[in-house]
Design a protein around this motif. Sequence first.
Motif, PDB file in Angstrom:
ATOM      1  N   MET A   1       1.151  47.263  35.274  1.00  0.00           N
ATOM      2  CA  MET A   1       2.569  46.999  35.063  1.00  0.00           C
ATOM      3  C   MET A   1       2.755  45.550  34.618  1.00  0.00           C
ATOM      4  SD  MET A   1       5.785  47.757  37.611  1.00  0.00           S
ATOM      5  CE  MET A   1       5.532  46.371  38.728  1.00  0.00           C
ATOM      6  N   ASP A   2       3.734  45.322  33.753  1.00  0.00           N
ATOM      7  CA  ASP A   2       4.051  43.974  33.279  1.00  0.00           C
ATOM      8  C   ASP A   2       4.913  43.287  34.345  1.00  0.00           C
ATOM      9  OD1 ASP A   2       5.047  41.695  32.061  1.00  0.00           O
ATOM     10  OD2 ASP A   2       5.176  42.635  30.090  1.00  0.00           O
ATOM     11  N   LYS A   3       4.257  42.611  35.261  1.00  0.00           N
ATOM     12  CA  LYS A   3       4.968  42.008  36.386  1.00  0.00           C
ATOM     13  C   LYS A   3       5.867  40.854  35.947  1.00  0.00           C
ATOM     14  CE  LYS A   3       1.503  43.275  39.851  1.00  0.00           C
ATOM     15  NZ  LYS A   3       0.578  42.784  40.902  1.00  0.00           N
ATOM     16  N   ALA A   4       5.454  40.112  34.935  1.00  0.00           N
ATOM     17  CA  ALA A   4       6.245  38.963  34.483  1.00  0.00           C
ATOM     18  C   ALA A   4       7.586  39.419  33.909  1.00  0.00           C
ATOM     19  CB  ALA A   4       5.469  38.158  33.450  1.00  0.00           C
ATOM     20  N   THR A   5       7.554  40.417  33.030  1.00  0.00           N
ATOM     21  CA  THR A   5       8.796  40.908  32.435  1.00  0.00           C
ATOM     22  C   THR A   5       9.658  41.615  33.462  1.00  0.00           C
ATOM     23  OG1 THR A   5       7.662  41.171  30.301  1.00  0.00           O
ATOM     24  CG2 THR A   5       9.769  42.318  30.582  1.00  0.00           C
ATOM     25  N   THR A   6       9.023  42.343  34.365  1.00  0.00           N
ATOM     26  CA  THR A   6       9.770  43.014  35.428  1.00  0.00           C
ATOM     27  C   THR A   6      10.512  41.997  36.287  1.00  0.00           C
ATOM     28  OG1 THR A   6       8.157  44.834  35.503  1.00  0.00           O
ATOM     29  CG2 THR A   6       9.575  44.548  37.417  1.00  0.00           C
ATOM     30  N   ALA A   7       9.832  40.896  36.624  1.00  0.00           N
ATOM     31  CA  ALA A   7      10.472  39.840  37.413  1.00  0.00           C
ATOM     32  C   ALA A   7      11.608  39.191  36.621  1.00  0.00           C
ATOM     33  CB  ALA A   7       9.438  38.791  37.819  1.00  0.00           C
ATOM     34  N   GLU A   8      11.415  39.034  35.332  1.00  0.00           N
ATOM     35  CA  GLU A   8      12.448  38.436  34.475  1.00  0.00           C
ATOM     36  C   GLU A   8      13.699  39.304  34.459  1.00  0.00           C
ATOM     37  OE1 GLU A   8      12.479  38.197  29.785  1.00  0.00           O
ATOM     38  OE2 GLU A   8      11.217  36.594  30.605  1.00  0.00           O
ATOM     39  N   LEU A   9      13.516  40.602  34.377  1.00  0.00           N
ATOM     40  CA  LEU A   9      14.654  41.515  34.393  1.00  0.00           C
ATOM     41  C   LEU A   9      15.367  41.483  35.746  1.00  0.00           C
ATOM     42  CD1 LEU A   9      13.128  44.595  32.516  1.00  0.00           C
ATOM     43  CD2 LEU A   9      14.918  43.071  31.674  1.00  0.00           C
ATOM     44  N   LYS A  10      14.616  41.389  36.812  1.00  0.00           N
ATOM     45  CA  LYS A  10      15.225  41.363  38.145  1.00  0.00           C
ATOM     46  C   LYS A  10      16.032  40.086  38.355  1.00  0.00           C
ATOM     47  CE  LYS A  10      12.995  42.937  41.718  1.00  0.00           C
ATOM     48  NZ  LYS A  10      11.937  43.183  42.730  1.00  0.00           N
ATOM     49  N   ARG A  11      15.622  39.007  37.693  1.00  0.00           N
ATOM     50  CA  ARG A  11      16.350  37.743  37.839  1.00  0.00           C
ATOM     51  C   ARG A  11      17.742  37.793  37.197  1.00  0.00           C
ATOM     52  NH1 ARG A  11      11.138  35.386  37.151  1.00  0.00           N
ATOM     53  NH2 ARG A  11      11.500  35.070  34.892  1.00  0.00           N
ATOM     54  N   THR A  12      17.974  38.782  36.341  1.00  0.00           N
ATOM     55  CA  THR A  12      19.304  38.912  35.747  1.00  0.00           C
ATOM     56  C   THR A  12      20.317  39.422  36.764  1.00  0.00           C
ATOM     57  OG1 THR A  12      18.977  41.222  35.035  1.00  0.00           O
ATOM     58  CG2 THR A  12      18.240  39.469  33.532  1.00  0.00           C
ATOM     59  N   GLY A  13      19.830  39.946  37.882  1.00  0.00           N
ATOM     60  CA  GLY A  13      20.717  40.513  38.889  1.00  0.00           C
ATOM     61  C   GLY A  13      21.209  41.906  38.544  1.00  0.00           C
ATOM     62  N   ARG A  14      20.691  42.492  37.455  1.00  0.00           N
ATOM     63  CA  ARG A  14      21.143  43.810  37.009  1.00  0.00           C
ATOM     64  C   ARG A  14      20.155  44.911  37.377  1.00  0.00           C
ATOM     65  NH1 ARG A  14      24.744  43.350  32.808  1.00  0.00           N
ATOM     66  NH2 ARG A  14      25.138  45.562  33.259  1.00  0.00           N
ATOM     67  N   PHE A  15      19.036  44.531  37.988  1.00  0.00           N
ATOM     68  CA  PHE A  15      17.999  45.512  38.323  1.00  0.00           C
ATOM     69  C   PHE A  15      17.565  45.318  39.774  1.00  0.00           C
ATOM     70  CE2 PHE A  15      17.800  44.759  33.816  1.00  0.00           C
ATOM     71  CZ  PHE A  15      17.598  46.008  33.255  1.00  0.00           C
ATOM     72  N   SER A  16      17.106  46.388  40.384  1.00  0.00           N
ATOM     73  CA  SER A  16      16.578  46.318  41.750  1.00  0.00           C
ATOM     74  C   SER A  16      15.434  47.327  41.886  1.00  0.00           C
ATOM     75  CB  SER A  16      17.675  46.630  42.771  1.00  0.00           C
ATOM     76  OG  SER A  16      18.192  47.935  42.569  1.00  0.00           O
ATOM     77  N   ASP A  17      14.681  47.208  42.956  1.00  0.00           N
ATOM     78  CA  ASP A  17      13.585  48.149  43.201  1.00  0.00           C
ATOM     79  C   ASP A  17      14.136  49.508  43.616  1.00  0.00           C
ATOM     80  OD1 ASP A  17      11.603  46.282  42.671  1.00  0.00           O
ATOM     81  OD2 ASP A  17      11.597  45.544  44.738  1.00  0.00           O
TER      82      ASP A  17
END
Length: 230
Positions: A1-17
Amino acid sequence: MDKATTAELKRTGRFSDMPARRDVGEHSLEMHIPYLWKRLEQTFGTDSGKYPTIIPILVGDGTEEQEQAYGQLLAQYLKDPTTAWIISSDFCHWGSRFAYRPIFDNGKIRNLDADHRDKHPKLQPGWEQLVGNPDNLKIHEVIEMLDKMAMDAVESGAHHEFYHVIQQTQNTVCGRHPIGVIMAALGVLTKDQRPEDGRGKLKFVQYQRSNLVEKAWDFSVSYASAYAIV
């Protein structure tokens, strides 16, 4: 999994686990992984270190505006030429088990599951005009018509048109929201392109149904495949 991009998306506040309990009820990514793995082997060989990373996104229910907003946010990733998006969706689920059995009877629309409107919303007025009010079609012909209406709307490239058709027909396209998101993202990237270029619009290359339904007690699921090049 692309952990860097996943973390970047989560930092937008629009995504969660996604909670584990919801993962149990899903049947999307795990169904695709074996096919993806096989295709990657064919392309890159058996060295999995050469395989591209995956960014899994589960798209839930959303309004037209929410789909547009996520399309706007994700468009930058779709623009990346090293990125390929895979959107998973069946098309019409017809049958009592899906609480969705629209038929035409002497030119009139009739929902055989009218008692289950709380589970599945009623077909909206105006659908007869959308399909031309045909007479006495076989059920599988109605199903094909439903799907072709949705597919034509997708190929139009107009996110609003697709959303409108789904709202009118209530077609049980399970991945209608991710389809809406990618259409919105494609719209962001192609707003300045000439329509005749044909780029950035989804084009269907395959359509099948699991069963050609003729009886009200039967059921079927439709499948369609499309691609777009940005």
